[in-house]
Design a protein around this motif. Structure first.
Motif, short mmCIF file in Angstrom:
data_model
loop_
_atom_site.label_atom_id
_atom_site.label_comp_id
_atom_site.label_asym_id
_atom_site.label_seq_id
_atom_site.Cartn_x
_atom_site.Cartn_y
_atom_site.Cartn_z
N GLN A 188 -3.85 -19.87 12.79
CA GLN A 188 -4.19 -18.48 13.14
C GLN A 188 -4.04 -18.21 14.63
OE1 GLN A 188 -8.09 -17.68 11.55
NE2 GLN A 188 -7.33 -17.86 9.46
N GLN A 189 -4.21 -19.28 15.45
CA GLN A 189 -4.09 -19.12 16.90
C GLN A 189 -2.68 -19.46 17.39
OE1 GLN A 189 -7.05 -18.17 18.15
NE2 GLN A 189 -8.02 -18.64 16.18
N GLY A 190 -1.78 -19.78 16.46
CA GLY A 190 -0.47 -20.29 16.88
C GLY A 190 0.67 -19.31 16.67
N ASN A 191 1.85 -19.69 17.21
CA ASN A 191 3.08 -18.91 17.07
C ASN A 191 3.98 -19.64 16.07
OD1 ASN A 191 5.61 -17.80 17.31
ND2 ASN A 191 5.86 -18.32 19.49
N ARG A 192 4.24 -18.97 14.94
CA ARG A 192 4.97 -19.65 13.87
C ARG A 192 6.45 -19.89 14.21
NH1 ARG A 192 4.68 -14.28 10.51
NH2 ARG A 192 6.73 -13.46 10.95
N ASN A 193 6.96 -19.22 15.25
CA ASN A 193 8.36 -19.43 15.65
C ASN A 193 8.52 -20.48 16.74
OD1 ASN A 193 9.37 -17.38 13.91
ND2 ASN A 193 8.49 -15.88 15.32
N ALA A 194 7.42 -21.09 17.16
CA ALA A 194 7.47 -22.01 18.31
C ALA A 194 8.27 -23.27 18.00
CB ALA A 194 6.06 -22.38 18.73
N TYR A 195 8.17 -23.78 16.80
CA TYR A 195 8.90 -25.01 16.44
C TYR A 195 9.81 -24.70 15.26
CZ TYR A 195 5.55 -27.50 19.34
OH TYR A 195 4.79 -27.92 20.40
N LYS A 196 11.06 -25.15 15.38
CA LYS A 196 12.00 -24.90 14.30
C LYS A 196 11.94 -26.07 13.31
CE LYS A 196 16.34 -22.73 13.38
NZ LYS A 196 15.62 -22.17 12.24
N LEU A 197 11.37 -25.85 12.17
CA LEU A 197 11.23 -26.93 11.18
C LEU A 197 12.20 -26.70 10.03
CD1 LEU A 197 7.32 -27.12 11.20
CD2 LEU A 197 8.93 -28.69 12.31
N PRO A 198 12.69 -27.80 9.43
CA PRO A 198 13.74 -27.65 8.41
C PRO A 198 13.22 -27.19 7.05
CG PRO A 198 13.09 -29.95 8.58
CD PRO A 198 12.28 -29.20 9.62
N THR A 199 14.13 -26.59 6.28
CA THR A 199 13.87 -26.36 4.85
C THR A 199 14.63 -27.46 4.13
OG1 THR A 199 13.72 -23.98 5.14
CG2 THR A 199 14.20 -24.75 2.93
N PRO A 200 13.93 -28.45 3.58
CA PRO A 200 14.64 -29.60 2.99
C PRO A 200 15.50 -29.19 1.81
CG PRO A 200 12.29 -30.03 3.24
CD PRO A 200 12.48 -28.57 3.47
N HIS A 201 16.69 -29.82 1.73
CA HIS A 201 17.57 -29.56 0.60
C HIS A 201 17.07 -30.40 -0.59
CE1 HIS A 201 21.10 -28.94 -1.80
NE2 HIS A 201 21.13 -30.24 -2.01
N VAL A 202 17.12 -29.83 -1.77
CA VAL A 202 16.64 -30.59 -2.93
C VAL A 202 17.48 -30.25 -4.16
CG1 VAL A 202 14.85 -28.85 -3.39
CG2 VAL A 202 14.56 -31.12 -4.30
N GLU A 203 17.75 -31.30 -4.94
CA GLU A 203 18.49 -31.11 -6.21
C GLU A 203 17.57 -30.41 -7.21
OE1 GLU A 203 21.54 -32.97 -7.44
OE2 GLU A 203 21.99 -33.04 -5.27
N GLY A 204 18.14 -29.55 -8.03
CA GLY A 204 17.32 -28.87 -9.04
C GLY A 204 16.89 -27.51 -8.52
N ARG A 205 17.28 -26.46 -9.23
CA ARG A 205 17.09 -25.09 -8.72
C ARG A 205 15.64 -24.74 -8.41
NH1 ARG A 205 20.19 -20.58 -8.20
NH2 ARG A 205 19.31 -18.58 -8.85
N TYR A 206 14.70 -25.26 -9.22
CA TYR A 206 13.30 -24.88 -9.01
C TYR A 206 12.45 -26.04 -8.46
CZ TYR A 206 15.15 -21.33 -12.07
OH TYR A 206 15.96 -20.38 -12.61
N ASN A 207 13.13 -27.12 -8.05
CA ASN A 207 12.38 -28.23 -7.46
C ASN A 207 12.09 -27.95 -5.98
OD1 ASN A 207 12.36 -29.63 -9.81
ND2 ASN A 207 14.03 -31.02 -9.27
#
Ligand code: KG4
Ligand code: ZN
Length: 335
Positions: A188-207
């Motif tokens: 709540q006290q932080g900036n969500r754009n401060a660190y660029k974190l990955p969206t992991p790739h995963v097999e399976g459309r809904y996994n």
């Protein structure tokens, strides 16, 4: 029909009385989370020992608060799987003794089915079929609830559960256990754009996969330590919370769009996350789907949800014998 529910699969010893699957007459929870915080996570043996100490009082309080005696209870429902096995067995054995002594039917309840049933407590009009994401400390599933006791798993985490990722990141950031509320508070006290974190790739459309995201947070912390630099815990918590809730909400909305689901639901401990709730509210409005989420008091582990699911298991004829055993793992769609 009055059902006494008993839950002891992790660090909450809980008992509740629910009428006809939706009306909560009492819900009592004794948690060892504060003590577990000293160790940075749940120590299974401590959880089991606390269950043994708390279970009699918790059940008695649930009956007292419901203003009912054991004679007026119609059945005893208990979480028998999945969970920390030593912890599960405390509830199962207590429920067996109680059912035997009182001559009432014993109803085995799957913990994740219980999380889904928490929705019926907060939304009594809700009826299957619907699409549901169940995100807890041990599981993250997208399931089609085709009937009260029939489930079809569309997707799941291929590594860490969402709650587990919150807990591990919280530990890395020194924020304590349970991690979800602690990370959320710092965020709540932080900036969500401060660190660029990955969206992991995963097999399976809904996994989904959270292990890479958790490691990315650890890498930021480790690299800063090696360079003698400081990090902003609040910024990193906010960046992590933003990314993980984005992944969860996008997956559920994708499954909803693909299946044209008119009703989508969220359940499990992670459903208490405000950002995730907000993202799903916006997303559901965009695709014109109805969204149901449990009230905050029924998101985390409780026994009212076990009694609620117990009602539907009873109606489906799923009664346990006195040889009922606990199981550490069991899929939600078991027959
Ligand atoms: O369903 P639950 O109470 O127990 C299990 O069945 O595992 O879920 C516990 C998990 C923990 O990992 C906890 O950190 C997470 O739910 N949690 C949250 C929040 N509150 C609890 N995660 C994110 N945000 C929250 N506000
Ligand atoms: Zn749970």
């Amino acid at each position: 029909m009055y059902i006494l529910g008993i839950e002891s699969s992790c660090d909450e010893t809980a008992a509740a009385v629910v009428k006809d699957g939706t009306q909560v007459l009492s819900s009592v929870i004794a948690s060892s989370a504060q003590e577990q915080n000293l160790y940075g996570g749940v120590v299974p043996e401590i959880a089991s020992r606390r269950h043994i100490e708390h279970i009699s009082t918790t059940v008695r309080q649930a009956l007292e608060q419901a203003n009912l005696t054991m004679e007026q209870i119609d059945a005893v429902a208990v979480t028998f799987a999945p969970g920390l096995i030593g912890a599960v067995l405390v509830g199962v054995n207590f429920a067996k003794g109680l059912a035997y002594a009182s001559g009432k039917p014993l109803i085995p309840v799957h913990h994740l089915r219980g999380h889904v049933a928490a929705l019926y407590l907060s939304h009594p009009q809700l009826k299957p079929p619907f699409l549901c994401m169940v995100a807890s400390g041990g599981h993250s599933h997208i399931v089609k609830v085709t009937d009260y006791t029939k489930f079809e798993v569309l997707g799941r985490t291929v590594d860490d559960a969402a709650g587990e990722a919150f807990d591990k990141v919280s530990r890395t950031l020194g924020l304590g256990y349970p991690g979800g509320p602690a990370v959320s508070k710092a965020a709540q006290q932080g900036n969500r754009n401060a660190y660029k974190l990955p969206t992991p790739h995963v097999e399976g459309r809904y996994n989904v996969s959270f292990s890479g995201l958790k490691t990315a947070v650890m890498n930021v912390v480790n690299q800063a330590e090696m360079k003698g630099e400081s990090i902003s815990v609040c910024d990193l918590a906010a960046s992590f919370e933003w990314r993980i809730t984005e992944i969860l909400s996008e997956k559920l909305l994708l499954a909803a769009k693909d299946t044209n689901a008119p009703v989508i639901c969220l359940a499990g401990g992670v459903a208490a996350n405000h950002l995730l709730r907000e993202q799903l509210e916006k997303g559901a409005a965009k695709i014109k789907a109805e969204l149901c989420m449990p009230e905050l008091k029924y998101c985390g582990d409780n026994a009212a949800m076990i009694a609620a699911q117990g009602y539907y298991e009873y109606l489906a004829g799923n009664i346990g014998g006195l040889d009922l055993n606990g199981l550490a793992t069991l899929p939600i769609d078991y027959q």
